[in-house]
Design an enzyme around this catalytic site. Structure first.
Site, PDB file in Angstrom:
ATOM      1  N   GLU A   1      -4.916  -4.084  -5.545  1.00 44.29           N
ATOM      2  CA  GLU A   1      -3.878  -5.118  -5.506  1.00 44.29           C
ATOM      3  C   GLU A   1      -4.365  -6.359  -4.776  1.00 44.29           C
ATOM      4  O   GLU A   1      -4.115  -7.491  -5.201  1.00 44.29           O
ATOM      5  CB  GLU A   1      -2.617  -4.585  -4.819  1.00 44.29           C
ATOM      6  CG  GLU A   1      -1.858  -3.566  -5.631  1.00 44.29           C
ATOM      7  CD  GLU A   1      -0.725  -2.933  -4.861  1.00 44.29           C
ATOM      8  OE1 GLU A   1      -0.803  -2.849  -3.617  1.00 44.29           O
ATOM      9  OE2 GLU A   1       0.264  -2.517  -5.498  1.00 44.29           O
TER      10      GLU A   1
ATOM     11  N   GLY B   1       0.787  -1.221   0.000  1.00 44.46           N
ATOM     12  CA  GLY B   1       0.000   0.000   0.000  1.00 44.46           C
ATOM     13  C   GLY B   1       0.817   1.267   0.000  1.00 44.46           C
ATOM     14  O   GLY B   1       0.281   2.366  -0.027  1.00 44.46           O
TER      15      GLY B   1
HETATM   16  O1  DER Z   1       1.846   0.014  -2.976  1.00 48.98           O
HETATM   17  C1  DER Z   1       2.237  -1.153  -3.138  1.00 48.98           C
HETATM   18  O2  DER Z   1       1.669  -2.136  -2.612  1.00 48.98           O
HETATM   19  C2  DER Z   1       3.521  -1.359  -3.885  1.00 48.98           C
HETATM   20  O3  DER Z   1       3.567  -2.654  -4.415  1.00 48.98           O
HETATM   21  C3  DER Z   1       4.619  -1.151  -2.866  1.00 48.98           C
HETATM   22  O4  DER Z   1       4.321  -1.950  -1.788  1.00 48.98           O
HETATM   23  C4  DER Z   1       5.994  -1.496  -3.385  1.00 48.98           C
HETATM   24  O5  DER Z   1       6.426  -0.397  -4.099  1.00 48.98           O
HETATM   25  P1  DER Z   1       7.957  -0.278  -4.566  1.00 48.98           P
HETATM   26  O6  DER Z   1       8.192  -1.483  -5.456  1.00 48.98           O
HETATM   27  O7  DER Z   1       7.985   1.019  -5.300  1.00 48.98           O
HETATM   28  O8  DER Z   1       8.803  -0.301  -3.333  1.00 48.98           O
END
Ligand code: DER
Length: 232
Positions: free
Chosen positions: A106, A98
């Site tokens: 998601e 998140g």
């Molecule tokens: O918002 C989300 O769930 C994204 O998947 C996050 O958790 C991971 O984002 P990043 O790959 O930019 O670190």
């Protein structure tokens, strides 16, 4: 700019799992975006026939721009594989997600998948969840009531006294793809993720929280040298 080598290694290893004809869930965030680019390159190079459902408007736009076939989740119905990032991964493969503000869609897309694979850099690995503020998607209606109910639920779990902050984008409230708001819970450590997940889900104004428990089948952790470690 060159993508982060650890994220690129994880993304490539996940894309290698994709088979022609698959129905795929495409995650959101910087790691997932690298994966979408790698997937589009492979699909074109090997003339793969894929159907994709995205977890955010941002991912849908990126995938479309790169030539992938993006449909609604209802059109694709059920997915063979979802590949997504995470903010934290614990030893049980429980996740906090998140950070990118997309955890509602998601979680639905992950739930509609035979398999969920998380791609991450080593910084996402934790012994216990909670250092990353836990995102909670909340309706606009009765927002402050919901914040109060969340604080009460935390107190009931002996987790009181932590900040429950509204997420802002610049200086305005962050609004999700679904038109909802986000509260970030600065809990520092979550000793009982299952109890917290149930308590949050029971609050009427809470739409969805960022604890993904028992949903991740495999975590692919990329390293800066281009190698990967698989956790399952
Ligand atoms: O918002 C989300 O769930 C994204 O998947 C996050 O958790 C991971 O984002 P990043 O790959 O930019 O670190």
């Amino acid at each position: 700019s060159q993508p982060d080598p650890a994220k690129l290694a994880a993304a490539r290893a996940a894309v290698a799992l994709v088979e022609d004809g698959m129905k795929l869930g495409l995650g959101t965030g910087s790691t997932a975006s690298i994966m979408v680019r790698e997937l589009a390159d492979r699909a074109r190079a090997e003339n793969l026939s894929l159907r994709c459902a995205a977890t955010s408007k941002a991912t849908a736009d990126l995938a479309c721009d790169l030539g992938l076939k993006v449909e609604t989740l209802d059109e694709v119905r059920w997915l063979d594989l979802t590949i997504d990032g995470a903010d934290e991964v614990d030893p049980d493969l429980h996740l906090i997600k998140g950070g990118g503000g997309a955890h509602l869609r998601e979680k639905i897309v992950a739930a509609a998948s035979d398999r969920m694979v998380v791609i991450a850099d080593p910084g996402k690995i934790v012994d216990q969840l909670g250092a990353f503020p836990l995102p909670v998607e909340v309706l606009q209606f009765g927002f402050e009531t919901t914040r109060t109910l969340i604080r009460r639920a935390l107190a009931a779990l002996d987790m009181e006294g932590h900040d429950v902050m509204q997420r802002l984008k610049d200086s305005d409230p962050w609004v999700t793809d679904e038109g909802n708001l986000i509260l970030d819970l600065h809990l520092e450590v979550i000793h009982d993720p299952v109890a917290l997940a149930h308590a949050l889900a029971a609050i009427p104004g809470v739409v969805e929280h960022g604890l993904f428990l028992g949903m991740c089948d495999l975590a692919i952790i990329g390293k800066a040298d281009g190698s990967v470690v698989e956790l399952n």
